[in-house]
Structure formats: structure tokens, C-alpha cells
Scaffold this active site. Structure first.
Site, PDB file in Angstrom:
ATOM      1  N   GLN A  80      -8.918   5.206  19.533  1.00  0.00           N
ATOM      2  CA  GLN A  80      -7.620   4.529  19.409  1.00  0.00           C
ATOM      3  C   GLN A  80      -6.474   5.338  20.023  1.00  0.00           C
ATOM      4  O   GLN A  80      -5.344   4.863  20.073  1.00  0.00           O
ATOM      5  CB  GLN A  80      -7.312   4.278  17.925  1.00  0.00           C
ATOM      6  CG  GLN A  80      -8.276   3.306  17.260  1.00  0.00           C
ATOM      7  CD  GLN A  80      -7.995   3.131  15.773  1.00  0.00           C
ATOM      8  OE1 GLN A  80      -7.010   3.614  15.236  1.00  0.00           O
ATOM      9  NE2 GLN A  80      -8.888   2.431  15.096  1.00  0.00           N
ATOM     10  N   HIS A 142      -5.736   5.721  13.956  1.00  0.00           N
ATOM     11  CA  HIS A 142      -4.509   5.435  13.190  1.00  0.00           C
ATOM     12  C   HIS A 142      -3.308   6.276  13.629  1.00  0.00           C
ATOM     13  O   HIS A 142      -2.970   7.283  13.003  1.00  0.00           O
ATOM     14  CB  HIS A 142      -4.760   5.628  11.688  1.00  0.00           C
ATOM     15  CG  HIS A 142      -5.690   4.595  11.119  1.00  0.00           C
ATOM     16  ND1 HIS A 142      -5.798   4.364   9.785  1.00  0.00           N
ATOM     17  CD2 HIS A 142      -6.534   3.717  11.732  1.00  0.00           C
ATOM     18  CE1 HIS A 142      -6.680   3.385   9.583  1.00  0.00           C
ATOM     19  NE2 HIS A 142      -7.143   2.996  10.762  1.00  0.00           N
ATOM     20  N   GLU A 236      -0.843  -6.226   6.373  1.00  0.00           N
ATOM     21  CA  GLU A 236       0.441  -6.544   5.717  1.00  0.00           C
ATOM     22  C   GLU A 236       1.580  -6.806   6.688  1.00  0.00           C
ATOM     23  O   GLU A 236       1.628  -6.229   7.774  1.00  0.00           O
ATOM     24  CB  GLU A 236       0.864  -5.369   4.813  1.00  0.00           C
ATOM     25  CG  GLU A 236      -0.063  -5.123   3.639  1.00  0.00           C
ATOM     26  CD  GLU A 236       0.383  -3.958   2.778  1.00  0.00           C
ATOM     27  OE1 GLU A 236       1.389  -3.295   3.134  1.00  0.00           O
ATOM     28  OE2 GLU A 236      -0.262  -3.719   1.742  1.00  0.00           O
ATOM     29  N   TYR A 246       5.691   2.049   0.441  1.00  0.00           N
ATOM     30  CA  TYR A 246       4.937   0.790   0.539  1.00  0.00           C
ATOM     31  C   TYR A 246       3.542   0.881  -0.089  1.00  0.00           C
ATOM     32  O   TYR A 246       2.753  -0.047   0.033  1.00  0.00           O
ATOM     33  CB  TYR A 246       4.940   0.298   1.989  1.00  0.00           C
ATOM     34  CG  TYR A 246       6.346  -0.178   2.332  1.00  0.00           C
ATOM     35  CD1 TYR A 246       6.715  -1.504   2.154  1.00  0.00           C
ATOM     36  CD2 TYR A 246       7.344   0.727   2.681  1.00  0.00           C
ATOM     37  CE1 TYR A 246       8.017  -1.927   2.355  1.00  0.00           C
ATOM     38  CE2 TYR A 246       8.651   0.328   2.895  1.00  0.00           C
ATOM     39  CZ  TYR A 246       8.976  -1.002   2.720  1.00  0.00           C
ATOM     40  OH  TYR A 246      10.275  -1.414   2.907  1.00  0.00           O
ATOM     41  N   TYR A 257     -14.140  -0.242   4.385  1.00  0.00           N
ATOM     42  CA  TYR A 257     -15.120  -0.887   5.269  1.00  0.00           C
ATOM     43  C   TYR A 257     -16.515  -0.895   4.657  1.00  0.00           C
ATOM     44  O   TYR A 257     -17.352  -1.708   5.016  1.00  0.00           O
ATOM     45  CB  TYR A 257     -15.130  -0.189   6.630  1.00  0.00           C
ATOM     46  CG  TYR A 257     -13.815  -0.323   7.353  1.00  0.00           C
ATOM     47  CD1 TYR A 257     -13.401  -1.554   7.858  1.00  0.00           C
ATOM     48  CD2 TYR A 257     -12.965   0.763   7.502  1.00  0.00           C
ATOM     49  CE1 TYR A 257     -12.187  -1.695   8.492  1.00  0.00           C
ATOM     50  CE2 TYR A 257     -11.742   0.636   8.145  1.00  0.00           C
ATOM     51  CZ  TYR A 257     -11.359  -0.590   8.632  1.00  0.00           C
ATOM     52  OH  TYR A 257     -10.148  -0.727   9.258  1.00  0.00           O
TER      53      TYR A 257
END
Lengths: 365, 148
Positions: A80, A142, A236, A246, A257
Site C-alpha cells: 500500500q 495503512h 466509516e 473517533y 479479517y
């Protein structure tokens, strides 16, 4: 509980009941390797980032310039990680400045950085690093990496929790799993919400996030909105309040997962709940606010692109709540990395593939 | 001959069951401990319901991983015992733990995320999960006795 169930049913009905808008999809250009973000230049050309670390120039007629632009910072490209967003400075017309977010480091120590450089029409020069999230972490997952400009000449950069470090999203002493707010020169604004807290990083704007992949500032409603990936379920849409928490990983509507519970709590009083969650996940990516003349029915609606969901969700809001969702562009059968509104009022999509494309959505007639 | 194979099969099934159930319960406690360290209040009822949820949600996937690991490591341990004059319990427990540790490494290398099972992010968590696998190996040794 019953009320929530009814609400869910209504959204489901609207999802299946709404007719597709009268649009046509046009491929602007192809041959982009995992394109991530798009910026519109004042002369009609476009800049597109490719995750492996290239910045590409798309001519106004859609031709993709063969050579990537020079002067792009060295990025850590793996899984990523890579080059993320390109965003023009508010004074770009005069200064030629643009911002780039990217992963920097190596597999054992890396994180998200923010850089600024000058675009001279052919390449970048004068590159400088304005911010790097701390601490460096292991792995290539991430990163966040989206940016938004606020009306007070500051910018917000989204970050991720690094996957293996999810509990650190609750730790204000680092940048993992947070949003940071900076001046356009990369300094800490003197009204940042955590500034008076000696135990917190002064750049923080909000904490308790997992992997924030979309951000929009709605000037008309004075709202900063983000979307973030949940684990399995629990993606979200959040309205950002400065200094708010949050909840991740103490609260989520998703599970891991593996099927294991990350937490038994979906909501807790100490944390700001999402405006909306997608369970099962659609893996939201980019997000855009529609303001334009080409699609009058979409005025003020949010558009959220999705990777796993291979679609764009149109979100209709009323009084701060999402009251309708419409699934769009599934016919592309592609993971969609980003959605943007062009200066022409058309929507632009980037498909997330090794041979990715830039697609324009125009009215059918 | 038939009795020996029956014992092996029963041993394998029981080892799989013990390794899976103990692993599931252990990983739940590690995940809850991480939340408690952040200040969350975990009541006994919450702990029990989360553990139960994971037995339904996590254990089936973990059973597949355990089956793959144990079906390779236990026969290899049986073979190894011909040259290793060590107690059966020790050999099978070590083999089961080693097999599961290798399985963790393989899935982490293959899965898109850095670490698939959150409890194995720390050495303590990994060792606790391997202890569950070793317990399965001990059960296997108990079933097959000295014959295998």
C-alpha cells in the site's frame, strides 16, 4: 434498535430503488500504473500520481505524456506504500507550488510524509519535506495520505495506524491513526486542538482513526468529512471535530479479517460515532463533494469511490445526516481509487489497476 | 494395525480441537487485554461473550490453519522419534508448536496485511498461541502413546 433497523432498511430500499443518473462514461487516458490521485491544472491539463512513485501529466486532450515528471521525491513503494496525493497550493497560479504525500523509508521503518515543490510546467523543482509522521513503523500498510485545504490557509493530512499498531491510534503522543493540521509551510498552527497538551503531538487534529482514505471540506456547511477503512466491515464516514477521538480500535462496527472481534464495543460515550458505516465493507478510497453545473441533481452530494466495492457511492445529506445512498459506475467493474469533480463539472474517476485508467463521467445528452 | 491408525486419527482430531479452542480463547484474551490497557472496562460478561463470539467467528479459520500445520508436523515428529530418544510428549508438543509457528510465518508472508492474527504481533502473544498448539501435541502423544 428497531429504529436503526428501519433506517437501514430504508437506505437499502433507496439503494436498489434509485434509477441511474443520465450519464456516460468516457475513458480519458489509459496506461496508468495504480493511479492514486488527480489534480486539475488551470490550463486544462491534469496531474496524476501513480503509487509506484511517478507523477504523470495528462494533456487537456487526454494524451498521457510518456515521460513521468522529474523532481518527485524518493518514495517507499511496496504493497500500500508509495506516492499518494497531489494537491495544488491555493496560490498555485502565482507560485506554482503543489503538495505531495508519500511513504518514505524502507520496509522496517517508514511512514507518511508531506512534501512541497514548484511545478514549472514540465517538472518539479525546489522540493522540500514539510512533515513526516512519527514514529517510523514496520510493514507497508495503512498510510492515509489524503489532503484537504481549510479556508484558514491550513491543510489537513490524513494518516493511518500502520495496521500492526492499531492501539497507537489512541496514543496522542504519536501520529499513528490520526489527522494532522499544518500551515501551508508545514508549521503547527497556533490554534491546533492538542497544542496545550504536553503529552500530545502538536500537529494532531483528531485521533482514533484506522486508515483515512478520503477527505472533503464542505465550505457551504462548514464541515470537514473523512472516510476511513474499517477491518471486515465498519468502514466509516466521519464528521471531524477538532480534538475529537473517533474510537478506533476501542469501537468499530467491523471484526478482524480472521473473524475475531477487535473490540466488543461498537460505540462508547467517550468517542465520536460515525455518521455512517458500511458493513460489509466497500473499502472507501477517494471522496469528492459535487458542486457543478453538469449534474444539477447531484448538487451538494458526496461521492465516495470504493476499491473492494468496485463502485462509487453517491451520498445525499439532509440536516447533517446521510439520507440516501446510490450505487454508481459498477459497470466499470473496476476498483476505483479516486473520484474528483473537474472544473468542467464532470466527475473524474481513477481505476486502481496495473493498467489503470482515468475515466470521465459526463451527462448522456 | 487398525487400532494404531484409529489412535492416530483420534489423537489428531483431539489435538486439532485442543489447539484450535485454546488458541481462540488465548487470542481473545490478548485482544481484550490490549483494550483494557487503553482504559476499557471489560466485564466478565463481556469477556465471556467475546470469547464465545470468537469461537464462532475466529476458530473455524484457525482450525484450518491448525489442521494444515499439525498434519505436517505430527507425522514428521513420529518419523523423528526413530532417531530422537526423547519422551513422546516432548517431541509431539515441540513439533506442534514449531509447525504452528511456521504456519504463522507463512500466512503473514502471504497475506496482504503484516500480521494476520493480532495476538501474534507480540512475542508473548505468539508464545501463548504456540503453548496452545503444544498442548494439542501433548494430547496427541497421550493418544498414540509409545507406539507412534
Amino acid at each position: 434498535m428497531i429504529c436503526r433497523y428501519m433506517q437501514g432498511m430504508m437506505v437499502t430500499l433507496l439503494l436498489t430503488g434509485l434509477a441511474h443518473a443520465d450519464y456516460r462514461l468516457e475513458t480519458v487516458t489509459e496506461g496508468l500504473e495504480h493511479p492514486w490521485s488527480l489534480a486539475f491544472l488551470p490550463d486544462g491539463r491534469m496531474l496524476v500520481t501513480e503509487r509506484p512513485g511517478r507523477l504523470r501529466l495528462v494533456e487537456a486532450d487526454g494524451r498521457l505524456r510518456e515521460e513521468p515528471l522529474s523532481g518527485v521525491p524518493e518514495v517507499f513503494a511496496e504493497a500500500q506504500a508509495g506516492l499518494f496525493e497531489v494537491m495544488l497550493a491555493p496560490d498555485f497560479d502565482d507560485s506554482g507550488l503543489l503538495y505531495l504525500s508519500y511513504a518514505y523509508g524502507d520496509l522496517s521503518a517508514n511512514n507518511t510524509c508531506l512534501g512541497r515543490a514548484r511545478f514549472n510546467g514540465e517538472g518539479l523543482s525546489g522540493g522540500e519535506v514539510l512533515f513526516c509522521a512519527s514514529p517510523a513503523k514496520r510493514g507497508a500498510a495503512h498510510y492515509g495520505g489524503r489532503m484537504a485545504l481549510l479556508p484558514d490557509e491550513t491543510l489537513v493530512l490524513t494518516l493511518g495506524d500502520g495496521f500492526d499498531y492499531r492501539e497507537e491510534a489512541q496514543n496522542a503522543a504519536n501520529h499513528l491513526g490520526s489527522l494532522v493540521r499544518l500551515t501551508l509551510d508545514g508549521q503547527v498552527p497556533d490554534d491546533n486542538p492538542f497544542l496545550g497538551d504536553d503529552t500530545a503531538r502538536p500537529e494532531l487534529y483528531s485521533i482514533g482513526h484506522r486508515n483515512v482514505q478520503g477527505i472533503v471540506f464542505d465550505a457551504e456547511r462548514d464541515e470537514l468529512l473523512i472516510n476511513e477503512h474499517g477491518p471486515r466491515g465498519g468502514d466509516e464516514l466521519n464528521r471531524i471535530q477538532p480534538g475529537a477521538n473517533y474510537g478506533w480500535p476501542l469501537t468499530t462496527h467491523g471484526v478482524d479479517y480472521t473473524g475475531a472481534r477487535i473490540t466488543p464495543f461498537r460505540e462508547l460515550p467517550a468517542f465520536t460515532p460515525p455518521l455512517l458505516h458500511w458493513t460489509p465493507s466497500i473499502a472507501p478510497s477517494g471522496m469528492a463533494l459535487y458542486r457543478g453545473a453538469a449534474f444539477p441533481d447531484w448538487q451538494g452530494d458526496l461521492f465516495v469511490s470504493a476499491l473492494a466495492g468496485q463502485q462509487v457511492r453517491r451520498l445525499v445529506r439532509e440536516e447533517g445526516r446521510v439520507v440516501e445512498q446510490q450505487v454508481l459506475f459498477e459497470e466499470l467493474e473496476a476498483r476505483i481509487r479516486d473520484v474528483r469533480v473537474g472544473p468542467d463539472g464532470y466527475l473524474y474517476l481513477l481505476t486502481d489497476h496495473a493498467e489503470g485508467a482515468l475515466v470521465r463521467v459526463v451527462p448522456a445528452s | 494395525m487398525m487400532a494404531r491408525w484409529r489412535a492416530r486419527l483420534l489423537g489428531f482430531v483431539l489435538a486439532l480441537l485442543v489447539a484450535t479452542l485454546s488458541g481462540s480463547l488465548i487470542q481473545t484474551q490478548f485482544n481484550l487485554a490490549a483494550l483494557a490497557a487503553l482504559g476499557a472496562e471489560i466485564s466478565l460478561a463481556t469477556r465471556l461473550s467475546t470469547s464465545f463470539h470468537d469461537l464462532l467467528g475466529f476458530a473455524p479459520l484457525y482450525a484450518g490453519l491448525m489442521a494444515a500445520a499439525l498434519s505436517a508436523s505430527l507425522p514428521l515428529a513420529a518419523l523423528g522419534r526413530r532417531w530422537l530418544p526423547l519422551p513422546a510428549g516432548l517431541v509431539y508438543a515441540a513439533a506442534a508448536a514449531l509447525g504452528v509457528w511456521l504456519a504463522f510465518m507463512v500466512v503473514d508472508a502471504m497475506a496482504p496485511m503484516p500480521t494476520l492474527i493480532a495476538a501474534t504481533r507480540s512475542l508473548t502473544g505468539t508464545l501463548a498461541m504456540l503453548a496452545g498448539a503444544a498442548l494439542g501435541g501433548l494430547v496427541y502423544a497421550r493418544c498414540v502413546g509409545r507406539r507412534s
